[in-house]
Design an enzyme around this catalytic site. Sequence first.
Site, mmCIF file in Angstrom:
data_model
loop_
_atom_site.group_PDB
_atom_site.id
_atom_site.type_symbol
_atom_site.label_atom_id
_atom_site.label_comp_id
_atom_site.label_asym_id
_atom_site.label_seq_id
_atom_site.Cartn_x
_atom_site.Cartn_y
_atom_site.Cartn_z
ATOM 1 N N HIS A 45 82.965 41.740 24.086
ATOM 2 C CA HIS A 45 81.585 41.837 24.574
ATOM 3 C C HIS A 45 81.261 40.648 25.502
ATOM 4 O O HIS A 45 80.616 40.811 26.542
ATOM 5 C CB HIS A 45 80.588 41.797 23.404
ATOM 6 C CG HIS A 45 80.678 42.957 22.459
ATOM 7 N ND1 HIS A 45 80.907 42.805 21.104
ATOM 8 C CD2 HIS A 45 80.562 44.298 22.662
ATOM 9 C CE1 HIS A 45 80.907 43.997 20.521
ATOM 10 N NE2 HIS A 45 80.709 44.923 21.443
ATOM 11 N N LYS A 72 75.793 54.284 12.299
ATOM 12 C CA LYS A 72 76.766 53.792 11.316
ATOM 13 C C LYS A 72 76.089 52.736 10.445
ATOM 14 O O LYS A 72 75.127 52.099 10.877
ATOM 15 C CB LYS A 72 77.958 53.110 12.017
ATOM 16 C CG LYS A 72 78.362 53.747 13.329
ATOM 17 C CD LYS A 72 79.137 52.797 14.236
ATOM 18 C CE LYS A 72 78.510 52.684 15.594
ATOM 19 N NZ LYS A 72 79.286 52.091 16.648
ATOM 20 N N ARG A 108 86.950 50.491 27.570
ATOM 21 C CA ARG A 108 88.280 49.994 27.181
ATOM 22 C C ARG A 108 89.305 51.082 27.487
ATOM 23 O O ARG A 108 89.400 51.553 28.602
ATOM 24 C CB ARG A 108 88.277 49.608 25.695
ATOM 25 C CG ARG A 108 87.511 48.341 25.421
ATOM 26 C CD ARG A 108 87.184 48.187 23.975
ATOM 27 N NE ARG A 108 86.203 49.193 23.568
ATOM 28 C CZ ARG A 108 85.597 49.227 22.399
ATOM 29 N NH1 ARG A 108 85.878 48.329 21.505
ATOM 30 N NH2 ARG A 108 84.720 50.156 22.119
ATOM 31 N N SER A 143 84.627 45.595 17.424
ATOM 32 C CA SER A 143 83.947 45.013 16.257
ATOM 33 C C SER A 143 84.587 45.532 14.971
ATOM 34 O O SER A 143 84.742 44.781 14.004
ATOM 35 C CB SER A 143 82.460 45.374 16.272
ATOM 36 O OG SER A 143 81.829 44.812 17.397
HETATM 37 P P1 ADP Z 1 77.932 50.827 20.422
HETATM 38 O O1 ADP Z 1 77.852 50.995 18.942
HETATM 39 O O2 ADP Z 1 76.670 51.185 21.156
HETATM 40 O O3 ADP Z 1 79.163 51.440 21.068
HETATM 41 P P2 ADP Z 1 79.157 48.235 20.543
HETATM 42 O O4 ADP Z 1 78.536 46.973 20.097
HETATM 43 O O5 ADP Z 1 80.327 48.728 19.732
HETATM 44 O O6 ADP Z 1 77.988 49.278 20.622
HETATM 45 O O7 ADP Z 1 79.621 48.120 22.050
HETATM 46 C C1 ADP Z 1 78.714 47.937 23.102
HETATM 47 C C2 ADP Z 1 79.426 48.209 24.404
HETATM 48 O O8 ADP Z 1 80.460 47.251 24.587
HETATM 49 C C3 ADP Z 1 80.110 49.570 24.479
HETATM 50 O O9 ADP Z 1 79.990 50.065 25.798
HETATM 51 C C4 ADP Z 1 81.559 49.257 24.167
HETATM 52 O O10 ADP Z 1 82.452 50.201 24.754
HETATM 53 C C5 ADP Z 1 81.689 47.897 24.800
HETATM 54 N N1 ADP Z 1 82.768 47.096 24.221
HETATM 55 C C6 ADP Z 1 83.004 46.789 22.933
HETATM 56 N N2 ADP Z 1 84.119 46.051 22.784
HETATM 57 C C7 ADP Z 1 84.615 45.882 24.042
HETATM 58 C C8 ADP Z 1 85.778 45.246 24.585
HETATM 59 N N3 ADP Z 1 86.677 44.650 23.811
HETATM 60 N N4 ADP Z 1 85.944 45.289 25.909
HETATM 61 C C9 ADP Z 1 85.054 45.933 26.694
HETATM 62 N N5 ADP Z 1 83.959 46.563 26.272
HETATM 63 C C10 ADP Z 1 83.741 46.541 24.963
#
Ligand code: ADP
Length: 161
Positions: free
Chosen positions: A18, A42, A91, A129
């Site tokens: 992030h 979730k 990703r 995450s």
């Molecule tokens: P959500 O539950 O809305 O998907 P996340 O916190 O999991 O929220 O992720 C927020 C955004 O960040 C999403 O677009 C996700 O694809 C992106 N993201 C998460 N981890 C990574 C990473 N390692 N590299 C690039 N983008 C990421």
Amino acid sequence: MSTNAIYPGTFDPITYGHINILEKASRLFDKVILSVAAYTDKETLFSLEERYELCSASVKHLSNVEVYTFEGLAVDFARSQNCSVMIRGLRAVSDFEYELSLALTNTTLNPEIETVFLVPSLRYMYLSSSITRQLAELGSELKDFVPPVVAKALRDKFKKE
Ligand code: ADP
């Protein structure tokens, strides 16, 4: 005219993936609002307050990044903050289908807000995450995946449980 962007997500917890996206976004836009969603389908490990605090502590080095929590729709929050861009991270191929449907839904809800996808640096391509939570539960070293403040919070979480 300045262009502001929101970066919405669950951030349960924020990872170096992030942060990598935020570093790129902060170079592209005048202001970036890291927006921690109250709503999620979730069950989260961290409360909204904890997710907010960990995000705030992790982006102090980025002067044009602000952190907020929001309830309801991300497009509504974007509009309330005068943001015309929504950033999402892409990703592997596995993200694509979900992210595309989200972007198209958001365009239908508000055509004035454009989704911009940013690709992380290669080393963060498979970082999530959920993987980080699992590693923490198994007692793994976390320094390559999350900032020290997040690693400590993860360790504390699994110590208590
Ligand atoms: P959500 O539950 O809305 O998907 P996340 O916190 O999991 O929220 O992720 C927020 C955004 O960040 C999403 O677009 C996700 O694809 C992106 N993201 C998460 N981890 C990574 C990473 N390692 N590299 C690039 N983008 C990421």
